[in-house]
Design an enzyme around this catalytic site. Structure first.
Site, PDB file in Angstrom:
ATOM      1  N   ARG A 112       0.869  -1.173   0.000  1.00 58.72           N
ATOM      2  CA  ARG A 112       0.000   0.000   0.000  1.00 58.72           C
ATOM      3  C   ARG A 112       0.907   1.224   0.000  1.00 58.72           C
ATOM      4  O   ARG A 112       2.123   1.111   0.134  1.00 58.72           O
ATOM      5  CB  ARG A 112      -0.921  -0.010   1.215  1.00 58.72           C
ATOM      6  CG  ARG A 112      -0.175  -0.008   2.527  1.00 58.72           C
ATOM      7  CD  ARG A 112      -1.107   0.043   3.730  1.00 58.72           C
ATOM      8  NE  ARG A 112      -0.323  -0.073   4.954  1.00 58.72           N
ATOM      9  CZ  ARG A 112      -0.833  -0.138   6.160  1.00 58.72           C
ATOM     10  NH1 ARG A 112      -2.132  -0.106   6.335  1.00 58.72           N
ATOM     11  NH2 ARG A 112      -0.051  -0.231   7.228  1.00 58.72           N
ATOM     12  N   ASN A 150      -4.952   7.345   4.399  1.00 58.52           N
ATOM     13  CA  ASN A 150      -4.563   6.682   5.637  1.00 58.52           C
ATOM     14  C   ASN A 150      -3.082   6.894   5.857  1.00 58.52           C
ATOM     15  O   ASN A 150      -2.264   6.543   5.005  1.00 58.52           O
ATOM     16  CB  ASN A 150      -4.864   5.180   5.569  1.00 58.52           C
ATOM     17  CG  ASN A 150      -4.639   4.489   6.901  1.00 58.52           C
ATOM     18  OD1 ASN A 150      -5.435   4.650   7.829  1.00 58.52           O
ATOM     19  ND2 ASN A 150      -3.553   3.744   7.016  1.00 58.52           N
ATOM     20  N   GLU A 151      -2.742   7.520   6.968  1.00 61.78           N
ATOM     21  CA  GLU A 151      -1.345   7.698   7.373  1.00 61.78           C
ATOM     22  C   GLU A 151      -0.458   8.192   6.232  1.00 61.78           C
ATOM     23  O   GLU A 151       0.455   7.482   5.776  1.00 61.78           O
ATOM     24  CB  GLU A 151      -0.803   6.394   7.967  1.00 61.78           C
ATOM     25  CG  GLU A 151      -1.507   5.985   9.245  1.00 61.78           C
ATOM     26  CD  GLU A 151      -0.858   4.800   9.951  1.00 61.78           C
ATOM     27  OE1 GLU A 151      -0.160   4.013   9.289  1.00 61.78           O
ATOM     28  OE2 GLU A 151      -1.033   4.679  11.174  1.00 61.78           O
ATOM     29  N   GLU A 313      -6.454   4.615  15.796  1.00 60.13           N
ATOM     30  CA  GLU A 313      -6.072   3.207  15.938  1.00 60.13           C
ATOM     31  C   GLU A 313      -5.355   3.063  17.276  1.00 60.13           C
ATOM     32  O   GLU A 313      -4.300   3.647  17.479  1.00 60.13           O
ATOM     33  CB  GLU A 313      -5.139   2.782  14.798  1.00 60.13           C
ATOM     34  CG  GLU A 313      -5.767   2.947  13.424  1.00 60.13           C
ATOM     35  CD  GLU A 313      -4.821   2.569  12.289  1.00 60.13           C
ATOM     36  OE1 GLU A 313      -3.797   1.913  12.552  1.00 60.13           O
ATOM     37  OE2 GLU A 313      -5.115   2.941  11.145  1.00 60.13           O
ATOM     38  N   TRP A 321       3.420  -8.218  11.403  1.00 56.63           N
ATOM     39  CA  TRP A 321       3.287  -8.477   9.977  1.00 56.63           C
ATOM     40  C   TRP A 321       3.941  -9.830   9.742  1.00 56.63           C
ATOM     41  O   TRP A 321       4.730 -10.299  10.576  1.00 56.63           O
ATOM     42  CB  TRP A 321       3.988  -7.390   9.160  1.00 56.63           C
ATOM     43  CG  TRP A 321       3.187  -6.132   9.000  1.00 56.63           C
ATOM     44  CD1 TRP A 321       2.144  -5.728   9.785  1.00 56.63           C
ATOM     45  CD2 TRP A 321       3.363  -5.128   8.001  1.00 56.63           C
ATOM     46  NE1 TRP A 321       1.660  -4.526   9.333  1.00 56.63           N
ATOM     47  CE2 TRP A 321       2.384  -4.128   8.232  1.00 56.63           C
ATOM     48  CE3 TRP A 321       4.232  -4.968   6.923  1.00 56.63           C
ATOM     49  CZ2 TRP A 321       2.264  -2.995   7.429  1.00 56.63           C
ATOM     50  CZ3 TRP A 321       4.117  -3.830   6.130  1.00 56.63           C
ATOM     51  CH2 TRP A 321       3.140  -2.863   6.372  1.00 56.63           C
ATOM     52  N   GLU A 363      -1.095  -8.576   7.279  1.00 53.48           N
ATOM     53  CA  GLU A 363      -1.289  -8.271   8.706  1.00 53.48           C
ATOM     54  C   GLU A 363      -2.035  -9.345   9.468  1.00 53.48           C
ATOM     55  O   GLU A 363      -2.716  -9.044  10.449  1.00 53.48           O
ATOM     56  CB  GLU A 363      -2.021  -6.939   8.845  1.00 53.48           C
ATOM     57  CG  GLU A 363      -1.121  -5.780   8.506  1.00 53.48           C
ATOM     58  CD  GLU A 363      -1.656  -4.440   8.958  1.00 53.48           C
ATOM     59  OE1 GLU A 363      -0.858  -3.506   9.074  1.00 53.48           O
ATOM     60  OE2 GLU A 363      -2.880  -4.320   9.186  1.00 53.48           O
TER      61      GLU A 363
HETATM   62  C1  GAL Z   1      -1.299   1.397  10.937  1.00 54.77           C
HETATM   63  C2  GAL Z   1      -2.226   1.385   9.738  1.00 54.77           C
HETATM   64  C3  GAL Z   1      -3.249   0.272   9.818  1.00 54.77           C
HETATM   65  C4  GAL Z   1      -2.580  -1.002  10.180  1.00 54.77           C
HETATM   66  C5  GAL Z   1      -1.830  -0.846  11.474  1.00 54.77           C
HETATM   67  C6  GAL Z   1      -1.130  -2.104  11.929  1.00 54.77           C
HETATM   68  O1  GAL Z   1      -0.112   2.054  10.634  1.00 54.77           O
HETATM   69  O2  GAL Z   1      -2.910   2.598   9.617  1.00 54.77           O
HETATM   70  O3  GAL Z   1      -3.900   0.155   8.574  1.00 54.77           O
HETATM   71  O4  GAL Z   1      -1.723  -1.356   9.143  1.00 54.77           O
HETATM   72  O5  GAL Z   1      -0.869   0.159  11.332  1.00 54.77           O
HETATM   73  O6  GAL Z   1      -0.018  -2.396  11.115  1.00 54.77           O
END
Ligand code: GAL
Length: 689
Positions: A112, A150-151, A313, A321, A363
């Site tokens: 991504r 996202n991020e 989050e 991972w 993930e």
């Molecule tokens: C964040 C991300 C999520 C998920 C999470 C755990 O950085 O926004 O989509 O990937 O980490 O890795």
């Protein structure tokens, strides 16, 4: 609105990925969320391939159905725009949207965040999907807000696609007007780097010795930030136009992005993704006692963007991972502890990542609240406890803000310049970390703030003390603001390498510390980087305080020459050829005082300075707590709540000299009280007596 989220009560949410699960599970998921007092879900942020499976063909039914069902259970929805994950058809047909490494090799489909912000094609396709998505969902009664992308800048925060080089040139033309001034700003006369045509200008590309022009390297980071912000603007403009009653946020914080500017210009408030266990996967021994508690520093930084914010989050299980990031499980109580860590620092909406662990994909070891088997487990029970507690105390706490009288200050230019520049960059982390840590251990709440061009004196005067440790880049305007702060009563603490560079990153032809030399009443007569065989000098303390014997002046040693008679020498070097020369000075100016330290701060020096300026914990008079307990206060209009968080796996012994009560349990707290491992207490300080 001061960039804060507006919540009436502390609210729990969870990241939900209905596309990962059979539809039969959804209703049971929502029913159980309600049982746990989870009332918000965030979803769709990676769903572009579902929303636009074929170029120009949109399918919005799936998430409509999910939202209808969520609505039936009284669950509100945050939608993420899906632009962090372009579909395969898109990158295959338009490879110009892909990001590239410095060698120009494209990052391909399969992960991504593999796109660039500059490609006109990508902006066009993002505009189309976001417009269609917002129009499709804007009237849904469950929908409350939007997360853009996202991020931004996670995974990778440098961009070298063809489109980026072109956009960089345009940005430079705007900034400098002419090649002549660009050449001056980058000092290109050095080594015959002079540009005679804009087409010769590129973002950093591979060079011999891996050493780009340092002024270009700084502008590159400024450009990446501006470019990310303008990419976000495209989306926020669409949402504002079509869904004006919804709020807009983004989840960060990542490198090469001025999140303050992003929020000021295009968001309602900022959100943070809090994974405290990241600081525990490869702890260095010096970090050991801090570990997950170090995350409080990131949350403090977020608070400087939005005093009340959303954690979009919140870690709710071991992270992992398949091929990287491998963490042990949070211990019983730790998820709850980390939740309150977020709340203490300003979170009013806390969204866990994620409802259930994915059974496939990169993930599949990033654990959510529920396990693959979907049976009750201890994480579900722990989150349910937080849910229950939020319903009890949430309306008292929401909207109150963290209280601090001391701020550690940083700025984007110096952070970005310091990434390449080894002569000042490493000092920053050394000092900021030491200050934050020692203040934490002494239960002195601190803010971490970012100095920006628009800051006024009143922004600084919120703090009795500001530590601005190594601002190598400093203008005369900044020095004037700092001088006003000190004259008006502030205590300003500066460190080595302050004020030797201009905003292009050129060294000034003036004595160190440049623009603040006069304020400090000193100059630097000699200096050395401390590295390898160049050992740090020892210090001898001259003030009233005590410095642990043998304490060294780390990182850099500047030999201070006192210019003004009213400068007080607080410490001298006690070894090396500059033994006996000043290392740390203090000068009273107006109502305040300025300190200058010719090195980077380490823990014993911080301790001695804290003692000297008599900084105290706001609870010192009635409470003694061990260092492993974090203490902080959220307050507003007379209401004031003290949070005590035990990060240790052992009980922590507190001594109450007055009687207090824990809001969460109603427990009476007096005399000696053992906080359980990973325990949390919230005390209404107005009821302490
Ligand atoms: C964040 C991300 C999520 C998920 C999470 C755990 O950085 O926004 O989509 O990937 O980490 O890795």
């Amino acid at each position: 609105m001061n960039n804060s989220i507006q919540m009436d009560q502390l609210t729990l949410g969870v990241c939900y990925y209905p596309e990962h699960w059979p539809e039969e599970l959804w209703e049971d998921d929502f029913r159980r969320m309600r049982d746990m007092n989870i009332s918000v879900i965030r979803m769709a942020e990676f769903s572009w391939a579902m929303l636009e499976p074929v170029e120009g063909t949109f399918e919005f039914q799936f998430f409509n159905k999910v939202m209808d069902l969520a609505h039936k259970y009284g669950i509100k929805v945050i939608l993420g725009t899906p632009t962090a994950t372009p579909p395969a058809w898109l990158t295959h047909k338009y490879p110009e949207v892909l990001n590239a490494n410095a060698e120009g090799v494209l990052y391909r489909h399969g992960m991504r965040r593999h796109y660039n912000y500059s490609s006109p094609k990508y902006r066009e396709l993002c505009t189309r999907i976001v417009t269609n998505m917002v129009q499709a969902y804007k009237d849904h009664p469950a929908l409350i807000g939007w997360q853009i992308d996202n991020e931004l800048n996670c995974e990778i925060n440098v961009f070298y696609a063809e489109a980026d080089h072109i956009a960089f040139r345009e940005w430079l033309k705007e900034r400098y007007g002419s090649l002549d001034s660009l050449n001056k700003a980058w000092g290109t006369v050095f080594w015959s780097q002079t540009y005679s045509d804009w087409e010769q200008v590129f973002l950093t590309r591979p060079t011999t010795a891996d050493s780009p022009n340092p002024h270009l390297a700084l502008d590159e980071k400024r450009f990446i930030s501006a470019n990310a912000i303008s990419f976000a603007k495209v989306q926020s403009d669409i949402i504002r136009a079509f869904a004006p009653r919804h709020w807009i946020t983004h989840n960060g914080t990542f490198g090469h992005l001025d999140s303050h500017e992003l929020t000021d210009k295009h968001l309602d408030f900022f959100s943070y993704d809090s994974y405290p266990q990241f600081s525990t996967i490869s702890p260095s021994t010096e970090d050991h006692p801090l570990l997950d508690r170090a995350w409080s520093m990131n949350l403090s930084n977020t608070r400087s963007i939005s005093p009340n914010f959303c954690v979009m989050e919140q870690q709710s299980g071991p992270g992992g991972w398949v091929n990287r990031i491998d963490m042990g499980t949070p211990r019983p109580g730790q998820i709850r502890l980390w939740s309150y860590q977020s709340v203490l620092h300003g979170t009013d909406l806390l969204v866990y990542f994620r409802w259930r662990t994915a059974t496939f994909g990169t993930e599949m070891y990033w654990h959510g609240i529920n396990d693959y088997h979907n049976q009750p487990n201890r994480r579900v029970r722990e989150v349910a406890q937080v849910g229950e507690e939020f319903s009890k105390v949430g309306s008292l706490i929401a909207g109150t803000v963290y209280q601090a009288e001391i701020a550690i200050m940083q700025d984007y230019d110096n952070t970005w310049d310091g990434e390449l520049d080894k002569w000042h960059g490493p000092l920053q982390w050394q000092s900021v970390r030491s200050w934050y840590k020692q203040l934490q251990y002494k239960h002195i709440p601190a803010d971490l703030i970012t100095l920006r061009a628009e800051n006024l004196l009143e922004d600084l005067l919120k703090y009795k003390v500001i530590v601005y440790p190594h601002a190598a880049i400093m203008t005369d305007e900044t020095a004037a603001l700092l001088t006003e702060y000190v004259e008006a009563g502030g205590k300003l603490i500066l460190g080595a390498r302050t004020g030797y560079k201009d905003p292009n990153g050129h060294c000034y032809m003036r004595p160190f510390p440049g623009p603040v030399a006069e304020l400090c009443g000193i100059t630097i007569e000699d200096f050395t980087l401390i590295k390898g065989i160049i050992a740090p000098a020892e210090l001898s303390w001259k003030g009233k305080g005590v410095l642990s014997p043998g304490t060294a002046a780390v990182g850099f040693n500047e030999v201070i020459s006192v210019v003004s008679k009213d400068v007080e020498v607080m410490a001298e070097y006690a070894s090396e050829y500059y033994s006996g020369k000043p290392a740390l000075t203090r000068r009273a100016v107006g109502q305040g005082e300025v300190w200058y330290y010719g090195a980077a701060f380490n823990e014993p020096v911080v301790d001695a300075v804290i003692e000297e300026i008599q900084l105290k914990s706001p609870v010192d008079e009635w409470l003694t707590a061990p260092a492993e307990v974090e203490a902080g206060i959220r307050a507003l209009n007379g209401a004031s709540y003290l949070f005590l968080l035990n990060y240790s796996n052992k009980p922590a012994q507190l001594e109450f000299k007055k009687t207090a009560a824990d809001l969460l349990t109603g427990d009476r707290l007096e005399g000696t009280f053992d906080m359980p491992p990973y325990g949390v207490l919230i005390i209404d300080t107005s009821a302490v007596g």
